[in-house]
Write an enzyme that holds these catalytic residues in place. Structure first.
Site, PDB file in Angstrom:
ATOM      1  N   SER A  89      39.107  15.236  15.046  1.00  0.00           N
ATOM      2  CA  SER A  89      38.444  15.064  16.337  1.00  0.00           C
ATOM      3  C   SER A  89      39.246  15.630  17.504  1.00  0.00           C
ATOM      4  O   SER A  89      38.824  15.489  18.655  1.00  0.00           O
ATOM      5  CB  SER A  89      38.175  13.574  16.574  1.00  0.00           C
ATOM      6  OG  SER A  89      39.368  12.851  16.396  1.00  0.00           O
ATOM      7  N   THR A 191      38.909  11.180  20.225  1.00  0.00           N
ATOM      8  CA  THR A 191      39.702  11.740  21.310  1.00  0.00           C
ATOM      9  C   THR A 191      41.030  11.019  21.504  1.00  0.00           C
ATOM     10  O   THR A 191      41.072   9.797  21.506  1.00  0.00           O
ATOM     11  CB  THR A 191      38.894  11.543  22.613  1.00  0.00           C
ATOM     12  OG1 THR A 191      37.606  12.070  22.405  1.00  0.00           O
ATOM     13  CG2 THR A 191      39.591  12.163  23.796  1.00  0.00           C
ATOM     14  N   THR A 209      40.343  16.743  23.041  1.00  0.00           N
ATOM     15  CA  THR A 209      39.336  16.418  22.014  1.00  0.00           C
ATOM     16  C   THR A 209      38.624  17.669  21.509  1.00  0.00           C
ATOM     17  O   THR A 209      38.575  18.688  22.209  1.00  0.00           O
ATOM     18  CB  THR A 209      38.272  15.465  22.617  1.00  0.00           C
ATOM     19  OG1 THR A 209      37.433  14.967  21.585  1.00  0.00           O
ATOM     20  CG2 THR A 209      37.401  16.147  23.652  1.00  0.00           C
ATOM     21  N   ARG A 219      27.961  22.031  24.415  1.00  0.00           N
ATOM     22  CA  ARG A 219      28.067  20.643  24.895  1.00  0.00           C
ATOM     23  C   ARG A 219      29.509  20.341  25.345  1.00  0.00           C
ATOM     24  O   ARG A 219      30.474  20.662  24.678  1.00  0.00           O
ATOM     25  CB  ARG A 219      27.665  19.694  23.777  1.00  0.00           C
ATOM     26  CG  ARG A 219      27.725  18.210  24.132  1.00  0.00           C
ATOM     27  CD  ARG A 219      29.039  17.575  23.716  1.00  0.00           C
ATOM     28  NE  ARG A 219      29.034  16.125  23.910  1.00  0.00           N
ATOM     29  CZ  ARG A 219      30.113  15.369  23.797  1.00  0.00           C
ATOM     30  NH1 ARG A 219      31.273  15.901  23.493  1.00  0.00           N
ATOM     31  NH2 ARG A 219      30.054  14.072  23.999  1.00  0.00           N
ATOM     32  N   VAL A 220      29.614  19.699  26.494  1.00  0.00           N
ATOM     33  CA  VAL A 220      30.912  19.254  27.002  1.00  0.00           C
ATOM     34  C   VAL A 220      30.836  17.749  27.199  1.00  0.00           C
ATOM     35  O   VAL A 220      29.856  17.239  27.749  1.00  0.00           O
ATOM     36  CB  VAL A 220      31.245  19.960  28.339  1.00  0.00           C
ATOM     37  CG1 VAL A 220      32.499  19.368  28.971  1.00  0.00           C
ATOM     38  CG2 VAL A 220      31.417  21.467  28.117  1.00  0.00           C
ATOM     39  N   GLY A 221      31.858  17.054  26.752  1.00  0.00           N
ATOM     40  CA  GLY A 221      31.889  15.592  26.899  1.00  0.00           C
ATOM     41  C   GLY A 221      32.678  15.165  28.117  1.00  0.00           C
ATOM     42  O   GLY A 221      32.845  15.908  29.091  1.00  0.00           O
ATOM     43  N   ASP A 222      33.165  13.942  28.055  1.00  0.00           N
ATOM     44  CA  ASP A 222      33.864  13.351  29.198  1.00  0.00           C
ATOM     45  C   ASP A 222      35.323  13.750  29.296  1.00  0.00           C
ATOM     46  O   ASP A 222      35.926  13.680  30.375  1.00  0.00           O
ATOM     47  CB  ASP A 222      33.824  11.819  29.061  1.00  0.00           C
ATOM     48  CG  ASP A 222      34.538  11.360  27.784  1.00  0.00           C
ATOM     49  OD1 ASP A 222      34.197  11.884  26.697  1.00  0.00           O
ATOM     50  OD2 ASP A 222      35.442  10.512  27.862  1.00  0.00           O
ATOM     51  N   THR A 242      37.750   7.133  25.284  1.00  0.00           N
ATOM     52  CA  THR A 242      37.430   7.724  23.994  1.00  0.00           C
ATOM     53  C   THR A 242      36.021   7.260  23.626  1.00  0.00           C
ATOM     54  O   THR A 242      35.537   6.276  24.163  1.00  0.00           O
ATOM     55  CB  THR A 242      38.459   7.294  22.928  1.00  0.00           C
ATOM     56  OG1 THR A 242      38.142   7.906  21.685  1.00  0.00           O
ATOM     57  CG2 THR A 242      38.480   5.787  22.735  1.00  0.00           C
ATOM     58  N   GLY A 243      35.397   7.984  22.719  1.00  0.00           N
ATOM     59  CA  GLY A 243      34.057   7.579  22.308  1.00  0.00           C
ATOM     60  C   GLY A 243      33.000   8.525  22.836  1.00  0.00           C
ATOM     61  O   GLY A 243      33.289   9.680  23.185  1.00  0.00           O
ATOM     62  N   GLY A 245      31.071  10.600  24.909  1.00  0.00           N
ATOM     63  CA  GLY A 245      31.345  11.113  26.244  1.00  0.00           C
ATOM     64  C   GLY A 245      30.190  11.009  27.213  1.00  0.00           C
ATOM     65  O   GLY A 245      30.387  10.790  28.415  1.00  0.00           O
TER      66      GLY A 245
HETATM   67  N1  GLY Z   1      34.992  11.505  24.134  1.00  0.00           N
HETATM   68  C1  GLY Z   1      34.876  12.764  23.556  1.00  0.00           C
HETATM   69  C2  GLY Z   1      33.576  13.391  23.734  1.00  0.00           C
HETATM   70  O1  GLY Z   1      32.559  12.736  23.843  1.00  0.00           O
HETATM   71  O2  GLY Z   1      33.536  14.598  23.753  1.00  0.00           O
END
Ligand code: GLY
Length: 332
Positions: A89, A191, A209, A219-222, A242-243, A245
């Site tokens: 991850s 992450t 991450t 796609r982009v997360g948090d 984490t988790g 995003g």
């Molecule tokens: N927390 C990582 C993501 O959702 O990309």
């Protein structure tokens, strides 16, 4: 108006960090009584990181022991996980998007409030160090995709294939059904977000991450987004996530936690409230996803909270590096 003048001497907290808030951040008449923060025997150095990440936290602690800054510590710590091919991850060996491409997001924030980040980067393992370069060597804060990759190469980073055989096999297996749903606690890891306080009491943070496994391309997360995956305010503390995003982004979780600590919440209380903002939404389907937060304040107090069981964090303090189970919301 000086933003930094608003933390005043008034006992709002049980932790020895005494703070009161002028909501608009302006100087007030009480300013002559102000102190930035009053700390009682602050814990330092300290490192805290999401999940069971002892080697990463060791690397950060070693950097601090050698007199390195909190910024060095979080960068070196995160690099350990980025190079760990078994972690699917983060960094090399991260699970790819649905087209089979590994794309990485990372950000870093220092004690002066500087921030650097990269999103959707392919072929570069140590994106946390690229994020630091963005912060220190460019007038920008966030580079994306091919531009970020080209920038990394211009800074001496080498291109390499990040898709390991194990991750390729997992992706090929997933393709058979192509079911797209977030998995709670993928392999009990996700992450890595890391926060450190150095011997001078300065706080920095980093987050890196490969994002959601089999995400849509682009796609982009948090994790690389300031205030969501990470936020630091050196006068208050820091938080990282984490988790899933998308849920962290929608609640700007890390910034929220730091602002709650500014208002006198302990790190634990602040993490719990940030999770509350997610699970208490009218149509929250929190049973289907995981989010976890960790936080630390200037005093060196820390907190962690997640939606579901099995989130953990590694903590280095008083010379010891241990993994701890986080408390969680969904006790069923
Ligand atoms: N927390 C990582 C993501 O959702 O990309």
């Amino acid at each position: 108006m000086k933003r930094r003048k608003f933390i005043q001497k008034a006992s709002l907290s049980t932790i020895g960090v005494v703070a009161a808030v002028n909501a608009v951040g302006c100087e007030t008449k009480k300013e002559e009584n102000s102190t930035a923060l009053v700390l009682k025997d602050p814990v330092r150095p300290l490192v805290i990181a999401t999940w069971n990440t002892p080697l990463a936290v060791n690397a950060a602690a070693e950097a601090l022991a050698k007199g390195g800054s909190a910024l060095d510590a979080v960068e070196y710590g995160c690099r350990v996980e980025e190079a760990n091919e078994k972690g699917q991850s983060v960094g090399k060996g991260g699970l790819p998007d649905r087209d089979g491409n590994v794309t990485l997001d990372a950000c870093i924030m220092d004690s002066k409030g500087n921030y650097g980040a990269v999103v959707c980067v392919e072929n570069i393992m140590h994106v946390i160090s690229v994020a630091r370069k963005v912060m220190e060597e460019t007038p920008h804060v966030l580079l994306a995709g091919k531009g970020a990759e080209q920038f990394a190469v211009s800074q001496g980073f080498e291109r390499e294939n990040l898709l390991t055989e194990a991750s390729k096999k997992a992706w090929e297996k997933w393709k058979v059904k192509s079911e797209y749903k977030p998995i709670i606690n993928i392999e009990n890891h996700d992450t890595i977000g890391m926060l450190a306080i150095d011997k001078d009491g300065n706080i920095s943070g980093a987050c890196t991450t490969s994002g959601l496994a089999y995400k849509l391309a682009g796609r982009v997360g948090d994790s690389a987004i300031i205030g969501s995956g990470l936020f630091i305010d050196n006068e208050v503390g820091g938080a990282t996530a984490t988790g899933l995003g998308e849920e962290v982004l929608k609640t700007v979780g890390s910034f929220l936690i730091v602002e709650l600590m500014r208002q006198g919440r302990t790190p634990q209380q602040a993490c719990e409230e940030a999770i509350g903002r997610i699970v208490n939404k009218p149509d929250s389907n929190f049973k289907n996803f995981q989010v976890g937060y960790i936080a630390v304040n200037k005093q060196g107090e820390y907190g962690a909270y997640s939606i579901h069981e099995h989130f953990s964090y590694n903590l280095y303090k008083d010379g010891e590096n241990k993994n701890h189970k986080s408390d969680f919301y969904n006790k069923k």
